[in-house]
Write a protein that holds these residues in place. Structure first.
Motif, short mmCIF file in Angstrom:
data_model
loop_
_atom_site.label_atom_id
_atom_site.label_comp_id
_atom_site.label_asym_id
_atom_site.label_seq_id
_atom_site.Cartn_x
_atom_site.Cartn_y
_atom_site.Cartn_z
N ILE A 178 -6.09 3.51 -9.28
CA ILE A 178 -5.52 2.80 -10.43
C ILE A 178 -4.58 3.72 -11.19
CG2 ILE A 178 -6.02 1.48 -12.50
CD1 ILE A 178 -7.01 0.19 -9.91
N GLU A 179 -5.01 4.95 -11.42
CA GLU A 179 -4.18 5.90 -12.16
C GLU A 179 -2.87 6.17 -11.43
OE1 GLU A 179 -6.71 9.25 -12.56
OE2 GLU A 179 -7.84 8.43 -14.27
N ALA A 180 -2.93 6.34 -10.11
CA ALA A 180 -1.71 6.61 -9.35
C ALA A 180 -0.76 5.42 -9.40
CB ALA A 180 -2.06 6.96 -7.91
N LEU A 181 -1.29 4.21 -9.31
CA LEU A 181 -0.45 3.02 -9.40
C LEU A 181 0.25 2.95 -10.76
CD1 LEU A 181 -2.78 0.41 -7.68
CD2 LEU A 181 -0.51 1.11 -6.88
N GLN A 182 -0.47 3.30 -11.81
CA GLN A 182 0.11 3.24 -13.15
C GLN A 182 1.10 4.38 -13.38
OE1 GLN A 182 -3.67 3.27 -15.22
NE2 GLN A 182 -3.53 1.08 -15.69
N GLN A 183 0.71 5.59 -13.03
CA GLN A 183 1.53 6.75 -13.34
C GLN A 183 2.73 6.89 -12.41
OE1 GLN A 183 -1.23 10.04 -13.12
NE2 GLN A 183 -2.52 9.24 -14.77
N ASP A 184 2.53 6.62 -11.11
CA ASP A 184 3.60 6.86 -10.15
C ASP A 184 4.52 5.67 -9.96
OD1 ASP A 184 2.14 9.16 -9.93
OD2 ASP A 184 1.74 9.00 -7.77
N PHE A 185 4.03 4.47 -10.25
CA PHE A 185 4.83 3.26 -10.00
C PHE A 185 5.11 2.48 -11.28
CE2 PHE A 185 2.90 4.36 -5.96
CZ PHE A 185 3.96 4.19 -5.07
N PRO B 104 -15.36 -2.94 -5.74
CA PRO B 104 -16.13 -1.84 -6.35
C PRO B 104 -15.80 -0.48 -5.76
CG PRO B 104 -17.56 -3.71 -5.85
CD PRO B 104 -16.24 -3.99 -5.21
N THR B 105 -15.31 -0.47 -4.52
CA THR B 105 -15.04 0.80 -3.85
C THR B 105 -13.69 1.41 -4.26
OG1 THR B 105 -14.13 -0.45 -1.99
CG2 THR B 105 -16.44 0.23 -1.84
N THR B 106 -12.87 0.67 -5.01
CA THR B 106 -11.57 1.20 -5.42
C THR B 106 -11.76 2.32 -6.43
OG1 THR B 106 -10.48 -0.92 -5.04
CG2 THR B 106 -9.35 0.65 -6.46
N HIS B 107 -11.24 3.49 -6.11
CA HIS B 107 -11.44 4.68 -6.96
C HIS B 107 -10.51 4.61 -8.16
CE1 HIS B 107 -11.93 8.87 -8.16
NE2 HIS B 107 -12.98 8.92 -7.34
N ILE B 108 -10.97 5.15 -9.25
CA ILE B 108 -10.16 5.17 -10.47
C ILE B 108 -8.85 5.91 -10.26
CG2 ILE B 108 -11.31 7.25 -11.34
CD1 ILE B 108 -9.88 4.28 -13.37
N HIS B 109 -8.83 6.88 -9.35
CA HIS B 109 -7.60 7.62 -9.09
C HIS B 109 -6.53 6.71 -8.47
CE1 HIS B 109 -9.88 11.74 -8.95
NE2 HIS B 109 -9.73 11.25 -10.18
N ASN C 144 0.82 -1.21 0.00
CA ASN C 144 0.00 0.00 0.00
C ASN C 144 0.87 1.27 0.00
OD1 ASN C 144 -2.60 -1.21 -0.19
ND2 ASN C 144 -2.42 -1.83 1.95
N GLY C 145 0.28 2.39 0.35
CA GLY C 145 0.98 3.65 0.22
C GLY C 145 0.95 4.16 -1.21
N VAL C 146 -0.21 3.99 -1.86
CA VAL C 146 -0.34 4.36 -3.28
C VAL C 146 -0.02 5.83 -3.51
CG1 VAL C 146 -1.95 4.49 -5.22
CG2 VAL C 146 -2.04 2.55 -3.63
N PHE C 147 -0.47 6.69 -2.60
CA PHE C 147 -0.34 8.14 -2.81
C PHE C 147 0.81 8.74 -2.00
CE2 PHE C 147 -4.82 7.07 -3.60
CZ PHE C 147 -4.97 7.60 -4.88
N ILE C 148 1.75 7.93 -1.56
CA ILE C 148 2.80 8.42 -0.67
C ILE C 148 3.64 9.51 -1.33
CG2 ILE C 148 4.48 6.62 -1.28
CD1 ILE C 148 5.27 6.59 1.71
N GLY C 149 3.93 9.37 -2.61
CA GLY C 149 4.71 10.40 -3.30
C GLY C 149 3.97 11.71 -3.40
N ARG C 150 2.69 11.62 -3.67
CA ARG C 150 1.87 12.83 -3.80
C ARG C 150 1.65 13.48 -2.45
NH1 ARG C 150 -2.37 11.15 -8.68
NH2 ARG C 150 -0.83 9.92 -9.85
#
Length: 354
Positions: free
Chosen positions: A290-297, A283-288, A244-250
């Motif tokens: 997924i985008e952060a996982l793709q763009q940041d990692f 279903p509760t996983t926000h599209i953001h 986890n820590g998907v948004f840690i960079g942001r």
């Protein structure tokens, strides 16, 4: 994510005397290694084929022994390196797999095997708890003894020197068993410290340290880098996978990111090889997310491991669920795994990718 073993606690648990821990952990004495060819490229060359053969996660459970684990077909395993946690043994100390057993689980080095390490939660079934706290908490708690969150997780003050020393000691013990690297759980708790207003500190005192999401995220990234550096003293190409820590960079960059904040996240990405994210297909996983996982990692060479739990999809059959999650992972560029439940005490078949 890791839970204590289910064995019955002995009626006579040895009473440990809190040990005196030095202010700084002495450097380990690893073997002399030639790391001239080590680095992210060589780690990726080994990690990607392993992930294409599917990964698995198991912490204890029935048949939790080297022979059973060695017989599993997964390309990569994430395991609990202790066969039994303290104080469930006769000695009241953890019982680790031996290097010979880890060699068997690793298939003599052909299958990467990662050891579990929680970087931000206090686990009372670890040796450090027995050694420093004992069966009865002392009058003065150590600075790393943090609050218990509303959902029951006992958080460490992960920015303190005392907790850093505990982790580095543990890295040494885990890496000396011969594992190929470490799975760092609960990286996301920097966010719990930042925003969970229910946290109550023991004796009302929070040790000095970072406050606010940006500073706490930066502190967590620094801790992960420190752990990675320590692991690579033992194995030049030790894998580091964070949970986890998907948004840690942001979060670390804050509202007005600059070169220093971007450089800090870049150093974090250089230190890790993969990020695991739980419940990606929910279903509760926000599209953001997924985008952060793709763009940041993913787009920066860091593999993304998706982990979903079958019990969260009660209306779907196992085969249909695995097919659906596999298709979704392929589209996103992730490596999937479906666990039977959230206890992780047995392996399910690996998901192979072309």
């Amino acid at each position: 994510m890791s839970e204590p073993p289910t064995e019955t606690v002995p009626t006579a648990v040895p009473t440990a005397v809190p040990a005196t821990v030095p202010a700084a952990v002495a450097p380990p004495q690893p073997p002399e290694l030639d790391c001239s060819l080590a680095g992210a490229r060589s780690r990726a060359a080994r990690l990607m084929p392993a992930l294409q053969q599917g990964y698995g996660v198991q912490y204890w459970g029935e048949g939790y022994d080297a022979t059973t684990l060695a017989a599993q077909p997964h390309g990569l395993l994430i395991v609990e390196v202790t066969k039994t946690g303290a104080p469930y043994t006769e000695t009241g100390q953890e019982l680790f797999f031996t290097p010979e057993e880890i060699t068997a689980i690793r298939h003599d080095g052909s299958r990467p095997t990662l050891g579990y390490l929680n970087v931000s939660e206090i686990e009372t079934y670890r040796d450090y708890w027995i050694d420093q706290i004992g069966t009865t908490a002392p009058g003065t708690l150590p600075e790393w003894y943090g609050p218990t969150a509303g959902h029951g997780d006992h958080l460490a003050a992960y920015w303190t020197q005392g907790w850093r020393d505990i982790l580095l000691n543990r890295v040494d013990r885990l890496m000396q068993t011969g594992v190929d690297g470490l799975f760092l759980d609960d990286v996301l708790h920097y966010y719990s410290h930042a925003l969970d207003e229910t946290l109550i500190w023991p004796e009302g005192q929070r040790p000095d340290g970072p406050t606010g999401a940006p500073a706490l995220a930066q502190g967590m990234m620094a801790l992960v880098r420190t752990v990675a550096d320590r692991a690579r003293l033992w194995n030049c190409d030790a894998f580091i996978v964070v949970n986890n820590g998907v948004f840690i960079g942001r979060d670390a960059a804050g509202a007005t990111p600059g070169p220093a904040e971007r450089a800090g996240f870049g150093a974090y990405l250089d230190a890790i090889d993969a990020v695991m994210v739980e419940n990606v297909s929910a279903p509760t996983t926000h599209i953001h997310t997924i985008e952060a996982l793709q763009q940041d990692f993913r787009d920066h060479g860091v593999a993304v491991l998706s982990l979903d739990v079958e019990t969260q999809f009660p209306e779907q059959t196992t085969d249909d669920l695995r097919a659906k999650i596999t298709d979704k992972a392929r589209q996103a560029g992730f490596y999937p795994y479906v666990s039977a439940d959230a206890v992780f005490n047995r392996l399910t078949p690996p998901i192979l990718l072309p």
